[in-house]
Design a protein around this motif. Structure first.
Motif, PDB file in Angstrom:
ATOM      1  N   CYS A  63      45.856 -10.235 -10.891  1.00  0.00           N
ATOM      2  CA  CYS A  63      46.878 -10.100 -10.067  1.00  0.00           C
ATOM      3  C   CYS A  63      47.556 -11.268  -9.925  1.00  0.00           C
ATOM      4  O   CYS A  63      47.146 -12.436 -10.335  1.00  0.00           O
ATOM      5  N   ARG A  92      50.547  -6.503  -8.136  1.00  0.00           N
ATOM      6  CA  ARG A  92      50.020  -5.952  -9.193  1.00  0.00           C
ATOM      7  C   ARG A  92      51.317  -5.597 -10.091  1.00  0.00           C
ATOM      8  O   ARG A  92      51.886  -4.635  -9.810  1.00  0.00           O
ATOM      9  N   PRO A  96      50.567  -4.199 -16.806  1.00  0.00           N
ATOM     10  CA  PRO A  96      49.403  -5.334 -16.569  1.00  0.00           C
ATOM     11  C   PRO A  96      49.243  -6.118 -17.888  1.00  0.00           C
ATOM     12  O   PRO A  96      48.684  -5.539 -18.990  1.00  0.00           O
TER      13      PRO A  96
END
Length: 182
Positions: A63, A92, A96
């Protein structure tokens, strides 16, 4: 060598590229010493203010933290599991990726000058904060470029460090063959 000047850029609201969550305070009287990083609102040490054994629902790896209090506007990437205080917001990314996250933290931190203790970067403001990102041919964030750009920079830093260590290792053993004897 990738160059950011060769790219087209566009502004994006942070809420377009990430979900934003509040942290949860672990007050001093509740904190138990341990190994879990507790991220708060520091501008140093990647925002980590304490190491605790406490756990709560904010614990997560991969994160970005953004300081909303204290050193307002600093952003850090956390590839390790950490806890997040209410003095920061946990982002988030919708895409990712470690390298993309590092790229985006620099873009968020670049906006910190407009915030202060009296003008905090709360969830509402953070959602509507715009950051500039390179775009692909469809006008979307060019995540592949961001990843490759950061990887190249990382490789440059590592090569510079290895060169520095090599030069200093030679000096420490007398500048001779640079090796160690049995």
């Amino acid at each position: 060598m990738l160059d950011i000047k060769d790219r087209k850029w566009k502004d994006f609201f942070i809420e377009e590229i990430a979900t934003i969550n509040s942290g949860r305070d672990i007050y001093e009287a509740e904190r138990k010493k341990g190994n879990n990083p507790y991220v708060s609102s520091s501008s140093v040490n990647n925002g980590i203010c304490h190491f605790v054994s406490n756990e709560n629902a904010t614990m997560e790896a991969g994160c970005i933290s953004v300081n909303r209090n204290g050193s307002v506007g600093y952003a850090f990437y956390h590839p390790y599991k950490a806890l997040y205080s209410n003095d920061c917001r946990k982002l988030r990314l919708k895409y990712p990726n470690k390298y993309v996250a590092i790229f985006i933290t620099t873009q968020i931190t670049a906006q910190r000058g407009k915030y202060s203790y009296g003008y905090k970067m709360g969830t509402g403001r953070l959602k509507r904060q715009k950051i500039m990102l390179p775009i692909d041919k469809n006008g979307n964030p060019d995540y592949a470029f961001m990843e490759q750009y950061i990887k190249e920079r990382e490789k440059q830093i590592i090569q510079k460090y290895i060169s520095y260590i090599g030069k200093n290792a030679e000096k420490s053993v007398g500048g001779g063959g640079g090796g160690f004897s049995d």
